[in-house]
Enzyme design. Structure first.
Site, PDB file in Angstrom:
ATOM      1  N   TYR A 212       0.830  -1.380  -0.073  1.00 29.04           N
ATOM      2  CA  TYR A 212      -0.030   0.116   0.020  1.00 29.04           C
ATOM      3  C   TYR A 212       0.767   1.347   0.051  1.00 29.04           C
ATOM      4  CZ  TYR A 212       0.595   0.377   5.110  1.00 29.04           C
ATOM      5  OH  TYR A 212       1.558   0.530   6.272  1.00 29.04           O
ATOM      6  N   CYS A 213       0.291   2.398  -0.392  1.00 30.13           N
ATOM      7  CA  CYS A 213       1.000   3.717  -0.691  1.00 30.13           C
ATOM      8  C   CYS A 213      -0.251   4.691  -0.398  1.00 30.13           C
ATOM      9  CB  CYS A 213       1.804   3.726  -1.738  1.00 30.13           C
ATOM     10  SG  CYS A 213       1.098   3.799  -3.039  1.00 30.13           S
ATOM     11  N   THR A 214       0.187   6.073  -0.766  1.00 28.82           N
ATOM     12  CA  THR A 214      -0.852   7.248  -0.325  1.00 28.82           C
ATOM     13  C   THR A 214      -1.901   6.989  -1.174  1.00 28.82           C
ATOM     14  OG1 THR A 214       0.997   8.643   0.160  1.00 28.82           O
ATOM     15  CG2 THR A 214      -1.065   9.584  -0.245  1.00 28.82           C
ATOM     16  N   GLY A 216      -1.599   5.093  -4.565  1.00 32.89           N
ATOM     17  CA  GLY A 216      -1.591   3.659  -5.299  1.00 32.89           C
ATOM     18  C   GLY A 216      -0.505   4.088  -6.403  1.00 32.89           C
ATOM     19  N   ILE A 243      -4.250   4.328   0.466  1.00 38.74           N
ATOM     20  CA  ILE A 243      -5.103   4.774   1.702  1.00 38.74           C
ATOM     21  C   ILE A 243      -5.767   5.807   1.598  1.00 38.74           C
ATOM     22  CG2 ILE A 243      -4.191   5.699   3.911  1.00 38.74           C
ATOM     23  CD1 ILE A 243      -1.207   4.834   3.376  1.00 38.74           C
TER      24      ILE A 243
END
Length: 608
Positions: A212-214, A216, A243
């Site tokens: 996961y990241c901010t 995508g 997220i």
């Protein structure tokens, strides 16, 4: 009344990306320039041959109109547009640093810099991990991984969460699930992630990896890189929309604790859960507000410093730099010291400091008082750090109370060459001196036919000296850029860059990528002496918004190496209001007599 209604119209932020082959970058550039300008949108638009990455802010109605216009372009089919209402930027400093005071549209090689290694090709995003919706991602964490593979039950121990973000982001929020391990690489920038994956492959191999990241976009690259490692790395999944989409689906935060760091003026977005995960770098109290934009004095990474501990003019050392033994009062690297860098084409390079750092007393936990400006000096073509240090000795002496100079060799080592006017002169002057008695020469840019091989003996030049040979040196920029990233990481921080001749061309190229390189090459100003612009996309379309001082010969003929017009054209590439020009009559040098030295001091004193 109409003015009041307009001022009260709701403001918003829009984020989206799309990986797709762009058939005509210039046409798409024109579309964004026209559409965003007409709608009054500010922010960043990055265009690359393989896609787009956009973060813009403006009135919600304007952002909605922009989305409608983008959707009419077929290549954006299926794009996930993340639109959120927010307050107007309240802080000019934050708005400026996050790029929300102007519209910046640029054509770049990569949407996100996946690796600082110039020879490492980015992974194929078509091989990225399987997308999981927020609900699917949540369900997997809730059931501890037993629904990942419908045919084969998944053992809890084979499921890991991998956070693809930077350390300063993870410090204020991350996913936490009691029965699932979360791997935090603790990296300064995204380009460090490939190395972490290589060094920690055993923690991922044979497991189901949830990334996961901010929003995508970083997971597209990172998950593809993990999968490219082959057998045992097939089961990689990523949170689609990042997220941000997860918090929209689970307003209470779900399994995400803390706040989501975002790269716009909002700085962070939280859930209804008021828990604070971050802590002050100095006193350790609960704190997660990056709005003061405090940064590590070495690597320039954001650090958390609470209101009580924060002091005007103070400097800080982040936890990563502390782990590596760095402190403000550490001694500069001596002229004879050597350093290794990441590129295989770069071996051992000189890092030479002109003077010692002025004594500084740390107050506590990494806070120190102000110091002199630290300037990285880039020599010209076929020079080296030592020779350039000698040529600038007078300048350094006259600026000793303002600045400290640090000299480095360029990464491309050049062969020894000599030239003669006739045969008799060879007999009269004798052969060139032994190569082992001569100092090596280097370059930032080399000719397209440069072999990169070392020469152990002298060779006769192909032709007579060409005063404009710099125009033929066009290759090797990527290697030099990666080299500078390493220099800034290991020997920084630097307040400014001073470049001479070809070194000025290299420094100007860094200035042209100033915003994109933030976090890797951070500086406040550039001094470009006898400079010229490279023929590259960075110098097209928009002017360069970087504080700069341009020093060059004022009349044609005074500088026989770099044409006066070439230096003038470079100065014109910088925005009005952020550049200062000094024209002199001293040839291919940096003048140190009045009034020129007084103008140089005046420029530097702005940054003290």
């Amino acid at each position: 009344m109409s003015g009041d209604n307009q001022s009260q119209e709701q403001y918003g932020v829009l984020l989206y990306y799309k990986y797709s082959t762009i058939p005509d970058l210039n046409s798409l550039f024109t579309f964004y320039e026209s559409n965003c300008s007409s709608l009054g949108l500010l922010g960043r638009v990055r265009l690359a041959p393989h896609g787009v990455n956009v973060t813009v802010g403006g009135k919600l109605s304007s952002l909605e109109s922009h989305i409608d216009a983008v959707k009419s372009i077929s290549l954006f089919e299926g794009t996930d547009f993340k639109l959120a209402s927010s307050d107007y930027p309240l802080s000019d400093k934050v708005a400026h640093e996050c790029g929300f005071t102007s519209l910046s549209i640029r054509i770049v090689k990569e949407l996100v810099t996946f690796s600082s290694h110039p020879l490492l090709n980015p992974p194929d995003v078509s091989n990225a991990g399987r997308h999981l919706s927020a609900v699917e991602f949540h369900s997997i964490l809730q059931s501890t991984g037993q629904v990942l593979d419908k045919e084969n039950a998944t053992d809890d121990k084979k499921l890991v969460l991998l956070d693809a973000r930077n350390l300063y982001e993870t410090r204020i929020g991350k996913f936490r699930t009691p029965s699932v391990e979360t791997l935090d690489p603790e990296i300064r920038q995204f380009s460090d992630l490939p190395t972490w994956i290589d060094n920690n492959a055993e923690q991922l191999q044979g497991k189901h990896v949830l990334m996961y990241c901010t929003g995508g976009i970083r997971c597209e690259m990172a998950s593809a890189y993990v999968r490219s490692k082959g057998a045992g790395f097939e089961n990689v999944f990523q949170l689609y929309g990042g997220i941000q989409r997860y918090l929209e689906q689970f307003p209470d935060g779900g399994f995400f604790k803390g706040k989501n760091f975002v790269f716009d003026h909002r700085i962070s977005v939280g859930s209804s859960d008021a828990d604070i995960m971050g802590s002050c770098l100095l006193c350790g109290s609960s704190f997660d507000d990056y709005s003061s934009r405090c940064r590590c004095t070495h690597c320039r990474m954001l650090v958390l410093v609470c209101d009580t501990c924060r002091m005007e003019g103070a400097q800080y050392v982040c936890e990563l730099c502390r782990k590596h033994g760095k402190s403000i009062s550490s001694s500069p690297v001596s002229e004879d010291s050597k350093m290794k860098v990441t590129s295989p084409q770069i071996e051992l390079k000189n890092v030479s400091s002109e003077s010692t750092v002025s004594p500084q007393m740390p107050w506590r936990n990494g806070i120190v008082c102000r110091r002199k400006l630290r300037i990285l000096c880039l020599h010209g073509f076929r020079q080296n750090a030592s020779s350039f240090k000698g040529r600038t000795a007078s300048l350094a002496k006259k600026l000793k109370n303002i600045a400290e100079f640090v000299f480095i060799d360029a990464p491309h080592e050049l062969p020894f060459i000599y030239q003669t006017s006739n045969v008799s002169s060879v007999i009269q002057n004798g052969p060139p001196p032994p190569s082992e008695n001569c100092k090596k020469r280097f370059a930032w840019l080399v000719a397209p036919d440069f072999s990169g091989k070392r020469e152990t003996n002298w060779k006769l030049a192909d032709g007579p000296f060409d005063p404009h040979q710099y125009q033929q040196q066009t290759d090797g920029l990527d290697v030099s850029l990666a080299y500078l990233k390493t220099i800034f990481s290991q020997e920084g921080p630097f307040d400014g860059i001073l470049g001479f001749s070809q070194g000025a061309a290299m420094a100007a190229s860094v200035c042209a990528q100033w915003e994109r390189l933030k976090g890797e090459i951070d500086f406040r100003f550039a001094i470009l002496c006898s400079g010229f612009a490279l023929h590259s996309a960075e110098f097209e379309h928009r002017s360069i918004n970087c504080p700069s001082l341009h020093i060059f010969g004022g009349d044609l003929g005074n500088d026989r190496q770099v044409a006066n017009q070439a230096s003038k054209e470079l100065a014109k590439a910088f925005e009005e209001g952020c550049s200062v020009i000094i024209e002199h009559d001293c040839g291919h040098i940096i003048p140190t007599r009045s009034p020129y030295i007084d103008e140089i001091k005046s420029f530097l004193q702005r940054f003290l």
